[in-house]
Design a protein around this motif. Structure first.
Motif: not given
Length: 195
Positions: A23-24, A97, A100-103, A169-170, A173, A176, A180
């Motif tokens: 995810q990171e 999301y 930590d802004k995981h995808l 999501m992309v 991220r 920044q 969402g």
């Protein structure tokens, strides 16, 4: 390949750690060394549970799809109207999301599809098939009930909605501070829901 329900508690810890890394960083951005450090075991122990990285990633995608299917059933049990179900669906992406802004695992893997082994691509395909089928059915029901516009065919609307959530999501991220998935979905649903 092992089924995710048959793995040991230690193997499940490996799957959990590797899922977060995907995810990171994506499939090509992590190694068994990275997983071993997170889990606190030696690299050969990981190989004992998952002979190859592709087998590990396939089990991760398989489990992720299963969990998503369970969440879809919960949504069906809690909401009747299509727009409420679609909002709750967007909430699944928001939940991921918000960490930590995981995808989305399969969104990340899908972006790398051309470089992934077939065993992984098969599980990623399955994730998207499950989601598109569910979304299409929800949208068709909403259109039949007169709650959603019929200007766009249900299947096209389902593909657009899924692509929009993955993309939100992309982009979020990358910016920044972007909106969402839930906020993007809310804007989109206003264009689909009949007054």
């Amino acid at each position: 390949m092992k089924h995710f329900s048959e793995i040991s508690p230690t193997a499940e810890r490996v799957v959990d750690a590797a899922e977060g890394l995907i995810q990171e960083r994506g499939y090509n951005g992590f190694s068994y060394d990275d997983v071993a450090k997170l889990v606190g075991i030696k690299k050969p122990s990981i190989h004992h549970h998952f002979a190859t990285k592709s087998e590990l990633a396939a089990v991760i995608a398989q489990r992720y799809t299963h969990r998503f299917k369970e969440s879809l059933l919960q949504i069906e049990g809690r909401f009747v109207k299509a727009d409420d179900r679609l909002s709750a669906y967007a909430g699944l992406f928001e939940k991921t999301y918000s960490v930590d802004k995981h995808l989305c695992v399969c969104g990340m893997l899908g972006a790398e599809m051309s470089s992934l082994p077939d065993i992984v691509n098969h599980e990623v395909d399955r994730f998207f098939e499950v989601n598109l089928q569910w979304l299409t059915e929800v949208i068709e029901e909403g259109q039949r009930a007169g709650h959603l516009t019929t200007i766009i065919p249900a299947q096209s609307m389902a593909e657009t909605f899924l692509a929009m959530l993955e993309g939100a999501m992309v982009v979020g991220r990358g910016m920044q501070k972007g909106s969402g998935p839930s906020q993007i979905a809310s804007h989109f649903l206003k264009t689909l829901v009949k007054p």
